[in-house]
Design an enzyme around this catalytic site. Sequence first.
Site, short mmCIF file in Angstrom:
data_model
loop_
_atom_site.label_atom_id
_atom_site.label_comp_id
_atom_site.label_asym_id
_atom_site.label_seq_id
_atom_site.Cartn_x
_atom_site.Cartn_y
_atom_site.Cartn_z
N ARG A 195 8.83 -9.88 0.85
CA ARG A 195 7.63 -9.52 0.10
C ARG A 195 7.96 -9.43 -1.38
O ARG A 195 8.82 -8.64 -1.78
CB ARG A 195 7.06 -8.19 0.60
CG ARG A 195 6.82 -8.22 2.11
CD ARG A 195 5.59 -7.48 2.51
NE ARG A 195 5.29 -7.76 3.92
CZ ARG A 195 4.15 -7.52 4.51
NH1 ARG A 195 3.16 -7.01 3.81
NH2 ARG A 195 3.96 -7.78 5.78
N GLU A 252 6.87 -7.95 -3.85
CA GLU A 252 6.19 -6.81 -4.47
C GLU A 252 7.10 -6.21 -5.53
O GLU A 252 8.31 -6.13 -5.34
CB GLU A 252 5.86 -5.76 -3.41
CG GLU A 252 4.91 -6.27 -2.33
CD GLU A 252 4.79 -5.30 -1.17
OE1 GLU A 252 5.69 -4.45 -1.02
OE2 GLU A 252 3.80 -5.40 -0.42
N ARG A 303 11.43 3.79 -1.06
CA ARG A 303 10.99 3.41 0.28
C ARG A 303 10.48 1.98 0.38
O ARG A 303 9.88 1.61 1.38
CB ARG A 303 9.91 4.37 0.77
CG ARG A 303 8.72 4.51 -0.15
CD ARG A 303 7.92 5.74 0.21
NE ARG A 303 6.51 5.48 0.41
CZ ARG A 303 5.65 6.35 0.92
NH1 ARG A 303 6.09 7.51 1.35
NH2 ARG A 303 4.39 6.06 1.06
N HIS A 304 10.75 1.15 -0.64
CA HIS A 304 10.34 -0.25 -0.60
C HIS A 304 11.54 -1.18 -0.77
O HIS A 304 12.48 -0.89 -1.51
CB HIS A 304 9.33 -0.54 -1.72
CG HIS A 304 7.98 0.03 -1.48
ND1 HIS A 304 7.59 1.26 -1.97
CD2 HIS A 304 6.91 -0.45 -0.79
CE1 HIS A 304 6.34 1.51 -1.59
NE2 HIS A 304 5.91 0.49 -0.88
N GLU A 356 4.32 5.76 6.18
CA GLU A 356 3.88 4.78 7.18
C GLU A 356 5.09 4.04 7.74
O GLU A 356 5.99 3.63 7.01
CB GLU A 356 2.93 3.77 6.53
CG GLU A 356 2.54 2.61 7.42
CD GLU A 356 2.06 1.41 6.63
OE1 GLU A 356 2.23 0.27 7.12
OE2 GLU A 356 1.53 1.59 5.52
N SER A 416 2.09 -1.01 11.00
CA SER A 416 0.69 -1.42 11.00
C SER A 416 0.45 -2.32 12.20
O SER A 416 1.31 -3.12 12.57
CB SER A 416 0.33 -2.19 9.72
OG SER A 416 0.23 -1.31 8.62
N ARG A 460 12.60 1.70 7.77
CA ARG A 460 11.86 2.95 7.69
C ARG A 460 12.03 3.79 8.96
O ARG A 460 12.06 5.02 8.90
CB ARG A 460 10.38 2.68 7.43
CG ARG A 460 10.11 2.21 6.01
CD ARG A 460 8.63 2.26 5.68
NE ARG A 460 8.39 1.92 4.28
CZ ARG A 460 7.24 2.11 3.65
NH1 ARG A 460 6.21 2.64 4.29
NH2 ARG A 460 7.11 1.78 2.38
#
Length: 429
Positions: free
Chosen positions: A210, A212, A218-219, A352, A355, A403
């Site tokens: 990703r 991002e 946490r990423h 989280e 998903s 995670r």
Amino acid sequence: MRIPIKDVTPAVERAHIAGWVHEERDLGGLTFLLVRDRTGILQVTIPKKKVTPEVLAAVKDATRESVIECEGVVKATEKAPGGRELVPETLRVISRAETPLPLDVSEKVLADLDTRLDNRYLDLRKPRINAIFQIRNACLRAISEYLWDQKFTQVQTPKIVAAATEGGTELFPLAYFDKEAFLNQSPQLYKQMLMSAGFDRVFEIGAIFRAEEHNTARHLNEATSIDIEMSFADEEDAMKMLENVVASAYAYVAEHCGDALETLGITDFKVPTVPFPRITYKEAIEISTAGGEPLVFGDDLSTAAERVVGEKMGTMYFITEWPTSTRPFYTMPFADRPEVCRAFDMMHPRMELTSGAQRCHIHSLLVEQIKAKGLNPDAFEFYLNPFRYGMPPHAGWGLGAERLVMTMLDLQNIREAVLFPRDRHRVSP
């Protein structure tokens, strides 16, 4: 024959070991080496007047973190780690470590995270860090075995793709001969195509990418995703499978990783109880707003909102019935409430983890939803075609391995749960 250090006891009488020099102490007539392998630490005691000149020369040459092997007599002693020591008859330096070391593996002198990651090969030698990856390995083993027992087929889907899985621009482009291509964000589209192919239940543990620009604790830009998809299932079936998968991973760690948990100082490891509590998205934003983090319908949950709701829930839980506008195009809306969809997130009180959703299996509706997201259905022809020729209803989820481990072990930074993390600033080592 060399044996693991954990198996060295006075009962074996003699042992041949190999490992790294963890620490060394010279007390005049005695030298002590603590030798470490991945199973533990053993004290090697060298009485200088009783060993050969060759052993003394090798001990003098052995710097901290040098790789050595030795063989000798095992004796019981209360003063040594594990209540035993080895007095060597032979000792050889296999690979001498240069000095000074870039960081202290014994952790008597602490290093910041960047220094540790720059020298990750040394950092991973630390018993505490090694324990994290023993537990991560146990989690992935437990999850795979549980899913195999549930009749899932393990698959491997492409990581080089021609279209975005979820739309948007958070993709890493590739120079792929004369074509436009990207690193895959998720195996989602391919998992769904396999439902049309009659695979019924599939899972994959693999890398996702990703682009991002997050730079948080946490990423990651490259992560490991544990994905499933199951036919003739809805979101409730997927949630039940997920909570059982997570509980099985915790149970396996509790049963098989006692030494690693002890090394990490975790004495109150708890296996979560299923079923996990469920709240709707509407209830979640009400809890967040009441807790001082106001949200309105259609907002995503911020980090602060997740913290407020997590403190209220106090355990792993699900958030269900999300606004359709916040979810990817392949999510199935409720027929009587199309503004709400059959999606869920599984949450740890800290963040989280997962998903998932029941997916849309109706071709015409899927095309409408792709257009509603501002995307061109022609770009997804390879994905849409299977929906024209018999697609069963299906559901699934993607669980972040990092995670899961981070929250299980209460790590403060997700990079601790990755061997060689990739984030916005790090592509080496």
